[in-house]
Design a protein around this motif. Structure first.
Motif, PDB file in Angstrom:
ATOM      1  N   LEU A 105      25.618 -39.357  33.830  1.00  0.00           N
ATOM      2  CA  LEU A 105      26.951 -39.642  34.375  1.00  0.00           C
ATOM      3  C   LEU A 105      27.793 -40.432  33.381  1.00  0.00           C
ATOM      4  O   LEU A 105      28.975 -40.155  33.187  1.00  0.00           O
ATOM      5  N   LEU A 106      27.147 -41.384  32.713  1.00  0.00           N
ATOM      6  CA  LEU A 106      27.876 -42.201  31.738  1.00  0.00           C
ATOM      7  C   LEU A 106      28.366 -41.334  30.587  1.00  0.00           C
ATOM      8  O   LEU A 106      29.509 -41.415  30.156  1.00  0.00           O
ATOM      9  N   GLU A 107      27.440 -40.487  30.132  1.00  0.00           N
ATOM     10  CA  GLU A 107      27.773 -39.624  29.010  1.00  0.00           C
ATOM     11  C   GLU A 107      28.927 -38.675  29.379  1.00  0.00           C
ATOM     12  O   GLU A 107      29.907 -38.551  28.655  1.00  0.00           O
ATOM     13  N   TYR A 108      28.775 -38.060  30.522  1.00  0.00           N
ATOM     14  CA  TYR A 108      29.808 -37.126  30.952  1.00  0.00           C
ATOM     15  C   TYR A 108      31.126 -37.869  31.164  1.00  0.00           C
ATOM     16  O   TYR A 108      32.194 -37.375  30.806  1.00  0.00           O
ATOM     17  N   GLY A 109      31.039 -39.057  31.719  1.00  0.00           N
ATOM     18  CA  GLY A 109      32.241 -39.863  31.966  1.00  0.00           C
ATOM     19  C   GLY A 109      32.999 -40.147  30.687  1.00  0.00           C
ATOM     20  O   GLY A 109      34.227 -40.106  30.649  1.00  0.00           O
ATOM     21  N   LYS A 110      32.238 -40.412  29.612  1.00  0.00           N
ATOM     22  CA  LYS A 110      32.894 -40.692  28.328  1.00  0.00           C
ATOM     23  C   LYS A 110      33.738 -39.503  27.908  1.00  0.00           C
ATOM     24  O   LYS A 110      34.893 -39.641  27.510  1.00  0.00           O
ATOM     25  N   TYR A 111      33.145 -38.309  27.986  1.00  0.00           N
ATOM     26  CA  TYR A 111      33.880 -37.121  27.539  1.00  0.00           C
ATOM     27  C   TYR A 111      35.043 -36.805  28.465  1.00  0.00           C
ATOM     28  O   TYR A 111      36.079 -36.326  28.040  1.00  0.00           O
ATOM     29  N   GLN A 112      34.841 -37.110  29.731  1.00  0.00           N
ATOM     30  CA  GLN A 112      35.948 -36.888  30.664  1.00  0.00           C
ATOM     31  C   GLN A 112      37.149 -37.740  30.300  1.00  0.00           C
ATOM     32  O   GLN A 112      38.282 -37.273  30.329  1.00  0.00           O
ATOM     33  N   ARG A 113      36.859 -38.982  29.944  1.00  0.00           N
ATOM     34  CA  ARG A 113      37.975 -39.860  29.585  1.00  0.00           C
ATOM     35  C   ARG A 113      38.648 -39.382  28.301  1.00  0.00           C
ATOM     36  O   ARG A 113      39.856 -39.413  28.182  1.00  0.00           O
ATOM     37  N   MET A 114      37.815 -38.962  27.348  1.00  0.00           N
ATOM     38  CA  MET A 114      38.394 -38.465  26.109  1.00  0.00           C
ATOM     39  C   MET A 114      39.218 -37.203  26.369  1.00  0.00           C
ATOM     40  O   MET A 114      40.263 -36.995  25.771  1.00  0.00           O
ATOM     41  N   ALA A 115      38.712 -36.390  27.287  1.00  0.00           N
ATOM     42  CA  ALA A 115      39.452 -35.176  27.619  1.00  0.00           C
ATOM     43  C   ALA A 115      40.807 -35.553  28.221  1.00  0.00           C
ATOM     44  O   ALA A 115      41.816 -34.899  27.956  1.00  0.00           O
ATOM     45  N   GLU A 116      40.821 -36.620  28.996  1.00  0.00           N
ATOM     46  CA  GLU A 116      42.078 -37.112  29.569  1.00  0.00           C
ATOM     47  C   GLU A 116      43.036 -37.512  28.449  1.00  0.00           C
ATOM     48  O   GLU A 116      44.215 -37.201  28.469  1.00  0.00           O
ATOM     49  N   LEU A 117      42.481 -38.245  27.462  1.00  0.00           N
ATOM     50  CA  LEU A 117      43.292 -38.677  26.320  1.00  0.00           C
ATOM     51  C   LEU A 117      43.868 -37.471  25.590  1.00  0.00           C
ATOM     52  O   LEU A 117      45.038 -37.425  25.232  1.00  0.00           O
ATOM     53  N   LEU A 118      42.994 -36.489  25.381  1.00  0.00           N
ATOM     54  CA  LEU A 118      43.447 -35.295  24.674  1.00  0.00           C
ATOM     55  C   LEU A 118      44.496 -34.539  25.484  1.00  0.00           C
ATOM     56  O   LEU A 118      45.405 -33.942  24.934  1.00  0.00           O
ATOM     57  N   LYS A 119      44.342 -34.612  26.794  1.00  0.00           N
ATOM     58  CA  LYS A 119      45.340 -33.971  27.649  1.00  0.00           C
ATOM     59  C   LYS A 119      46.704 -34.606  27.407  1.00  0.00           C
ATOM     60  O   LYS A 119      47.719 -33.924  27.338  1.00  0.00           O
ATOM     61  N   GLY A 120      46.691 -35.927  27.248  1.00  0.00           N
ATOM     62  CA  GLY A 120      47.935 -36.629  26.926  1.00  0.00           C
ATOM     63  C   GLY A 120      48.477 -36.180  25.580  1.00  0.00           C
ATOM     64  O   GLY A 120      49.671 -35.918  25.425  1.00  0.00           O
ATOM     65  N   ALA A 121      47.562 -36.065  24.619  1.00  0.00           N
ATOM     66  CA  ALA A 121      47.973 -35.630  23.281  1.00  0.00           C
ATOM     67  C   ALA A 121      48.536 -34.217  23.352  1.00  0.00           C
ATOM     68  O   ALA A 121      49.530 -33.897  22.695  1.00  0.00           O
ATOM     69  N   GLU A 122      47.891 -33.405  24.174  1.00  0.00           N
ATOM     70  CA  GLU A 122      48.349 -32.030  24.350  1.00  0.00           C
ATOM     71  C   GLU A 122      49.782 -32.016  24.884  1.00  0.00           C
ATOM     72  O   GLU A 122      50.630 -31.266  24.409  1.00  0.00           O
TER      73      GLU A 122
END
Lengths: 275, 192, 192
Positions: A105-122
């Motif tokens: 869960l922690l690992e997946y959570g990290k990528y989820q947050r990064m994906a959120e960041l990238l969504k912002g960048a997108e």
């Protein structure tokens, strides 16, 4: 608290881990001390809600449900004596049955947050517009110096000479030397005569085939003028800027023609008169 | 304002439909990279003072782009951008970005779901590419991100990605976790 | 400098690959044509002061374009291979090099085809020049090679060209010339 989650959110879960993380966050659970019983109940409640909505529940969700149930049951059991854990890794304390799940869960959570960041960048990037590569047509670059060698020149000349062969001589000699005004006059007269007094020959037919030397064209005109002057030919044009025809004038009629200088059909001759 | 080199670079950035690196600019203008960088700096400064356009550093080079605040007007003229990435696609791209090169199994291990379709989408959009085979049983395909990936997210280099870290909330409880997990006999260090 | 409307118009002209009329710009920016024209004027003034780009009025609209003096650089970027001489151009340059000064008719006599376009290209590229008029009927233009021609072929002087015994009246000249050139060609260095 037993969550009856809003159904609209159901389809947005991308997988069991996504759903679990959502439950952890919404339920404000401590991820490092997961209340497995509560999580498991809520998770299974979600699955049944999805099923009742006829959403196809992917296999991964069911596998996770089984895993949760297993963890829950293992937590209910007293910790097994150390010997019975058998080949378990470091041989220290017994593994918390939740540990692996928490790690995932922690690992997946990290990528989820990064994906959120990238969504912002997108999104940021999506507000910028670029151009396509410009098209260039017919643009010829200036030469780059030293790009070609003298050998290129040589090879080209060799090839040219080889393909032209003796042909050039014939062509050039005709142009440069053999054409004289007298020759041209003779040629025009002969061709006009051959065409017949009624038909005549058009100016176009008399013009040499391209590529022609300017000299040859000039000579043709001089010859025409000269022949007109002596009355050997007649040039007629049926309409302004129309086709010009050159007619042969038999010798017997020439003197009269020169004398009369009839207006009709002597457009060019008229110009000569002025001289 | 606008040295000749700056002006030429401006033209090049204008006509090129892709980012140009300082090296490429130097080669095309037949000058030194240093001179190009200086001219670029001057150019960017000029563009930052009241221009509707900007020169951004993206996907390993420099590119001319409209300023984001004018997006509504430009959007009215042009067709809107292609569909944004779905959440699974975003997640998958993120995992590949941080773990590249990595296999489908690596991705699925993190996401916990099958990622076939999502990988296909990302490949089709040119955001990831096949980066060879992993020398392990089955020789699975390794995936990596492309220059288009950087461009899509407005990144200049992969190192521009923020470091992969725990959420702040979690970070504050990192010690608690470490302790808790250590008590449970698990090492707190995951792999990043 | 650069009002908001000017900046938006700048963005629109940048992204549009075609000329935009003041009316289209007004519609897209949702302003009056008058305001657009005023903004365009300001924008064009800004672009005319030290920019590598320009805003030209073309085909009933406005378009952003590179300034003509930067064409060589732009061409080098976009058409890196277009700068070689075409075969007809090379042939024509060769004939002029060996027979200069010579007329178009002289060239056509060798090539057997009309050489108008090729001569124009060579003149534009500065490899040949107008070297006066031949004192013969029609006073045709005489062409000769330029210093750039020497540069382009890596020659320092015209006399560096392999010598030819040119005797137009001799029937066997062509063969002799071909042989001489073939020999010179074989002995020529790989790169010059």
């Amino acid at each position: 608290m037993l969550a009856a989650p809003p159904t609209v959110r159901l389809e947005t879960f991308e997988g069991p881990l996504d759903l679990l993380l959502h439950l952890v966050r919404v339920g404000q659970m401590d991820i490092f001390d997961l209340p497995i019983a509560r999580l498991c109940d809520q998770y299974i409640a979600h699955l049944s809600a999805m099923e009742s909505l006829d959403l196809s529940v992917a296999g991964e969700f069911l596998v996770m449900a089984a895993t949760l149930l297993e963890i829950k049951s293992r937590l209910l059991l007293p910790a097994p004596p150390r010997e019975e854990t058998g080949e378990n890794d470091d041989g220290s304390d017994a593994l918390d049955p939740r540990a692996e799940l928490v790690e995932r869960l922690l690992e997946y959570g990290k990528y989820q947050r990064m994906a959120e960041l990238l969504k912002g960048a997108e999104g940021d990037r999506g507000r910028m517009f670029f151009r396509d590569t410009a098209e260039i047509r017919d643009y010829v670059l200036p030469p780059r110096f030293g790009e070609m060698s003298a050998d290129d020149l040589l090879r080209t000349l060799q090839r040219l000479l080889a393909s032209v062969g003796a042909g050039e001589r014939a062509v050039t000699s005709v142009r440069r030397q053999k054409i004289t005004l007298r020759m041209k006059m003779r040629e025009v007269l002969l061709r006009a005569e051959a065409a017949g007094a009624d038909e005549g020959v058009t100016l176009e037919e008399l013009l040499p085939a391209p590529p022609f030397a300017l000299l040859e064209v000039v000579l043709l005109f001089l010859a025409l003028l000269e022949l007109l002057k002596v009355g050997s030919i007649l040039v007629a044009q049926t309409q302004f800027c129309g086709e010009m025809r050159v007619f042969f004038v038999p010798e017997a009629e020439r003197a009269a023609l020169v004398d009369e200088r009839t207006e009709e059909g002597l457009t060019i001759a008229g110009g000569v008169d002025g001289e | 304002m606008g040295s000749n080199l700056s002006q030429i670079i401006e033209c090049l950035l204008f006509v090129a439909g892709e980012p140009l690196s300082a090296k490429e600019l130097a080669r095309t203008t037949e000058t030194e990279t240093d001179a190009v960088e200086e001219a670029l700096l001057a150019l960017r400064r000029r563009y930052d003072s009241g221009c509707g356009l900007q020169i951004i550093e993206i996907a390993g080079g420099f590119q001319m782009a409209t300023r984001p605040e004018h997006a509504p007007s430009v959007g009215r003229l042009l067709a809107p951008h292609a569909n944004r990435l779905s959440r699974p696609a975003l997640e998958t791209a993120t995992i590949i970005a941080y773990r590249q090169p990595c296999t489908q199994a690596d991705i699925e291990a993190v996401r916990g779901v099958s990622s076939d379709a999502v990988l296909k989408t990302l490949l089709e959009r040119g955001l990831i590419c096949d980066a060879g085979r992993k020398p392990s049983p089955g020789r699975p395909i390794l995936y990596a991100t492309t220059a288009d990936f950087l461009h899509y997210f407005g990144l200049s280099e992969l190192t521009d990605l923020p470091p992969l870290e725990e959420d702040e909330d979690d970070a504050s409880t990192m010690e608690a976790m470490t302790t808790a997990l250590a008590a449970a006999g698990v090492s707190g260090e995951g792999d990043a």
